[in-house]
Design a protein around this motif. Structure first.
Motif, PDB file in Angstrom:
ATOM      1  N   TRP A   1      12.833 -18.367  20.626  1.00  0.00           N
ATOM      2  CA  TRP A   1      11.881 -19.476  20.530  1.00  0.00           C
ATOM      3  C   TRP A   1      12.168 -20.272  19.264  1.00  0.00           C
ATOM      4  CZ3 TRP A   1       9.403 -14.422  20.675  1.00  0.00           C
ATOM      5  CH2 TRP A   1       9.175 -13.978  21.986  1.00  0.00           C
ATOM      6  N   GLN A   2      12.312 -21.559  19.427  1.00  0.00           N
ATOM      7  CA  GLN A   2      12.515 -22.454  18.292  1.00  0.00           C
ATOM      8  C   GLN A   2      11.159 -23.017  17.868  1.00  0.00           C
ATOM      9  OE1 GLN A   2      15.439 -22.930  16.792  1.00  0.00           O
ATOM     10  NE2 GLN A   2      16.704 -21.821  18.275  1.00  0.00           N
ATOM     11  N   GLY A   3      10.341 -22.158  17.314  1.00  0.00           N
ATOM     12  CA  GLY A   3       9.021 -22.568  16.874  1.00  0.00           C
ATOM     13  C   GLY A   3       7.933 -21.824  17.615  1.00  0.00           C
ATOM     14  N   LEU A   4       6.777 -21.725  16.971  1.00  0.00           N
ATOM     15  CA  LEU A   4       5.668 -20.943  17.501  1.00  0.00           C
ATOM     16  C   LEU A   4       5.133 -21.520  18.809  1.00  0.00           C
ATOM     17  CD1 LEU A   4       4.085 -18.428  16.676  1.00  0.00           C
ATOM     18  CD2 LEU A   4       2.490 -19.912  15.456  1.00  0.00           C
ATOM     19  N   THR A   5       5.236 -22.827  18.993  1.00  0.00           N
ATOM     20  CA  THR A   5       4.694 -23.445  20.208  1.00  0.00           C
ATOM     21  C   THR A   5       5.473 -23.045  21.453  1.00  0.00           C
ATOM     22  OG1 THR A   5       6.046 -25.425  19.835  1.00  0.00           O
ATOM     23  CG2 THR A   5       3.801 -25.437  18.944  1.00  0.00           C
ATOM     24  N   GLU A   6       6.676 -22.519  21.291  1.00  0.00           N
ATOM     25  CA  GLU A   6       7.470 -22.108  22.452  1.00  0.00           C
ATOM     26  C   GLU A   6       7.150 -20.694  22.917  1.00  0.00           C
ATOM     27  OE1 GLU A   6      11.647 -22.649  21.991  1.00  0.00           O
ATOM     28  OE2 GLU A   6      11.509 -24.810  21.575  1.00  0.00           O
ATOM     29  N   VAL A   7       6.423 -19.929  22.108  1.00  0.00           N
ATOM     30  CA  VAL A   7       6.060 -18.571  22.516  1.00  0.00           C
ATOM     31  C   VAL A   7       5.048 -18.662  23.654  1.00  0.00           C
ATOM     32  CG1 VAL A   7       5.076 -16.359  21.781  1.00  0.00           C
ATOM     33  CG2 VAL A   7       6.461 -17.719  20.177  1.00  0.00           C
ATOM     34  N   PRO A   8       5.302 -18.005  24.792  1.00  0.00           N
ATOM     35  CA  PRO A   8       4.379 -18.106  25.926  1.00  0.00           C
ATOM     36  C   PRO A   8       2.984 -17.587  25.575  1.00  0.00           C
ATOM     37  CG  PRO A   8       6.466 -17.111  26.593  1.00  0.00           C
ATOM     38  CD  PRO A   8       6.477 -17.164  25.101  1.00  0.00           C
ATOM     39  N   ALA A   9       1.991 -18.229  26.094  1.00  0.00           N
ATOM     40  CA  ALA A   9       0.615 -17.772  25.891  1.00  0.00           C
ATOM     41  C   ALA A   9       0.474 -16.361  26.444  1.00  0.00           C
ATOM     42  CB  ALA A   9      -0.360 -18.713  26.594  1.00  0.00           C
ATOM     43  N   GLY A  10      -0.176 -15.507  25.699  1.00  0.00           N
ATOM     44  CA  GLY A  10      -0.372 -14.134  26.149  1.00  0.00           C
ATOM     45  C   GLY A  10       0.818 -13.221  25.938  1.00  0.00           C
ATOM     46  N   TYR A  11       1.859 -13.712  25.258  1.00  0.00           N
ATOM     47  CA  TYR A  11       3.017 -12.861  24.985  1.00  0.00           C
ATOM     48  C   TYR A  11       2.595 -11.687  24.104  1.00  0.00           C
ATOM     49  CZ  TYR A  11       7.738 -11.429  23.613  1.00  0.00           C
ATOM     50  OH  TYR A  11       8.890 -10.712  23.405  1.00  0.00           O
ATOM     51  N   GLY A  12       3.151 -10.541  24.402  1.00  0.00           N
ATOM     52  CA  GLY A  12       2.848  -9.359  23.600  1.00  0.00           C
ATOM     53  C   GLY A  12       2.276  -8.245  24.454  1.00  0.00           C
ATOM     54  N   PRO A  13       1.769  -7.198  23.825  1.00  0.00           N
ATOM     55  CA  PRO A  13       1.722  -6.980  22.373  1.00  0.00           C
ATOM     56  C   PRO A  13       3.130  -6.852  21.784  1.00  0.00           C
ATOM     57  CG  PRO A  13       1.208  -4.938  23.502  1.00  0.00           C
ATOM     58  CD  PRO A  13       1.307  -5.998  24.572  1.00  0.00           C
ATOM     59  N   ALA A  14       3.216  -7.037  20.481  1.00  0.00           N
ATOM     60  CA  ALA A  14       4.515  -7.028  19.810  1.00  0.00           C
ATOM     61  C   ALA A  14       4.452  -6.237  18.511  1.00  0.00           C
ATOM     62  CB  ALA A  14       4.965  -8.458  19.518  1.00  0.00           C
ATOM     63  N   VAL A  15       5.570  -5.601  18.208  1.00  0.00           N
ATOM     64  CA  VAL A  15       5.793  -5.059  16.875  1.00  0.00           C
ATOM     65  C   VAL A  15       6.754  -6.040  16.201  1.00  0.00           C
ATOM     66  CG1 VAL A  15       6.621  -3.130  15.492  1.00  0.00           C
ATOM     67  CG2 VAL A  15       5.474  -2.706  17.675  1.00  0.00           C
ATOM     68  N   VAL A  16       6.374  -6.498  15.013  1.00  0.00           N
ATOM     69  CA  VAL A  16       7.020  -7.661  14.412  1.00  0.00           C
ATOM     70  C   VAL A  16       7.624  -7.315  13.059  1.00  0.00           C
ATOM     71  CG1 VAL A  16       6.643 -10.037  13.653  1.00  0.00           C
ATOM     72  CG2 VAL A  16       5.325  -9.123  15.566  1.00  0.00           C
ATOM     73  N   THR A  17       8.743  -7.968  12.749  1.00  0.00           N
ATOM     74  CA  THR A  17       9.269  -7.948  11.396  1.00  0.00           C
ATOM     75  C   THR A  17       9.569  -9.392  10.995  1.00  0.00           C
ATOM     76  OG1 THR A  17      10.851  -6.919   9.870  1.00  0.00           O
ATOM     77  CG2 THR A  17      11.727  -7.704  11.976  1.00  0.00           C
ATOM     78  N   ILE A  18       9.618  -9.654   9.696  1.00  0.00           N
ATOM     79  CA  ILE A  18       9.882 -11.006   9.208  1.00  0.00           C
ATOM     80  C   ILE A  18      10.963 -10.959   8.135  1.00  0.00           C
ATOM     81  CG2 ILE A  18       7.575 -11.883   9.725  1.00  0.00           C
ATOM     82  CD1 ILE A  18       6.831 -11.495   6.804  1.00  0.00           C
ATOM     83  N   GLY A  19      11.775 -12.010   8.085  1.00  0.00           N
ATOM     84  CA  GLY A  19      12.800 -12.072   7.051  1.00  0.00           C
ATOM     85  C   GLY A  19      13.875 -13.082   7.381  1.00  0.00           C
TER      86      GLY A  19
END
Length: 323
Positions: A5-23
């Motif tokens: 996804w090139q930006g948060l708006t491209e994430v489908p509604a209701g996607y998840g649950p997710a385990v996330v990392t950032i960096g």
């Protein structure tokens, strides 16, 4: 296949649950991969998606462009390396001053919780986020407890159990080894050979005149350019076909007025159809396996050709190929 996804708006509604990392994950080196391995395992344990949140451009290119480090890899190679670690999704957030101004709480709420429905987070021990890098692992733990997701912190920089490395894995270390031309040490820290990617463009055709036609990478090629010298490596075409190669980095001091460039002589190309072996316009990948020598000025083309023949034979030996 990984979701990108090139930006948060491209994430489908209701996607998840997710385990996330950032960096930033520049290089996706062995230290990063400790975090990613645990990220994927935690997601599988929870029946969740493993998602990486990363940034483009690199924050340093926005805040201090005059001192920003040369990136180890371009975005496409970063995504491919993340995918190879088994993640389910990669959210590429455009790094802007507006994004940088988000508080740590706003970032976690908007991106991790509302956007990705995080049930967990796996982060490195030195992770920072939010305006002025105000958020750290303690902040993430506090927000996780408040907002309903668990946080696991990984010391991703161990050495003794990571091949006996002499120091902590870091993108800085990778850049130092590449700047010194030590692509073998860089590969040890990365866990794979260093890569460059770019379009093949027309050069001065000196190699062709000498009997060694080369694929010249565009100046816009991505990936850290190693120190000047001759390297044994591989060239991968768009089709996925891989060829052994002798790679030259530098200005070729035997000839005057040559700009610094990266070019590769493909070893074993089909001689019976040389004219059909046309890489111009292709996006190719170069992998650097070993440095053969530094860049040397020879007394003339004959001496240079003699050395190039030796370089090709040494490359074949190092790469384990017979052609």
């Amino acid at each position: 296949m990984v979701d990108i996804w090139q930006g948060l708006t491209e994430v489908p509604a209701g996607y998840g649950p997710a385990v996330v990392t950032i960096g930033n994950f520049d290089g996706v080196h062995r230290g990063h991969r400790r975090v990613l391995t645990r990220l994927v395992a935690s997601a599988r344990e929870r029946g969740a998606r493993a998602v990486v949140v990363t940034f483009d451009p690199h924050p340093a290119q926005v805040h201090r462009p005059e001192r920003a480090p040369e990136l180890i890899m371009g975005l496409q190679d970063r995504i491919e390396a993340l995918e190879a670690e088994g993640v389910d999704g990669v959210l590429v957030m455009e790094y802007t001053l507006d994004l940088a101004a988000m508080t740590a709480r706003e970032f976690v709420q908007d991106v991790l919780v509302d956007g990705l429905h995080a049930c967990g987070a796996v982060i490195g021990h030195d992770t920072r986020f939010g305006s002025g890098n105000s958020g750290d692992v303690d902040t993430m733990r506090e927000l996780g407890a408040e907002l309903g997701f668990q946080v696991e912190v990984i010391d991703e920089f161990g050495t003794d159990d990571d091949g006996g490395l002499a120091r902590r894995c870091s993108s800085t270390w990778v850049r130092e080894t590449l700047a010194a031309g030590d692509v073998e040490q860089a590969a040890t820290v990365l866990g794979r050979p260093h890569r460059m990617r770019g379009e093949v463009v027309h050069g001065a055709a000196r190699g062709r005149e000498l009997g060694f036609p080369t694929a010249n990478l565009s100046p816009q090629a991505t990936g850290f350019v190693p120190a000047d010298g001759i390297y044994a490596g591989w060239l991968q075409e768009e089709s996925g076909t891989r060829w052994p190669a002798a790679i030259s980095v530098g200005s070729n001091p035997t000839f005057e007025g040559v700009q610094r460039q990266v070019e590769a002589f493909v070893i074993g190309r089909p001689q019976e159809r040389v004219e059909d072996f046309n890489l111009y316009g292709q996006q190719v990948v170069l992998e650097f396996v070993a440095r053969l020598r530094g860049m040397v000025a020879y007394r003339g083309p004959e001496a240079l050709v003699e050395q190039m023949c030796l370089d090709v034979e040494q490359s074949k030996t190092l790469l384990g190929v017979r052609v």
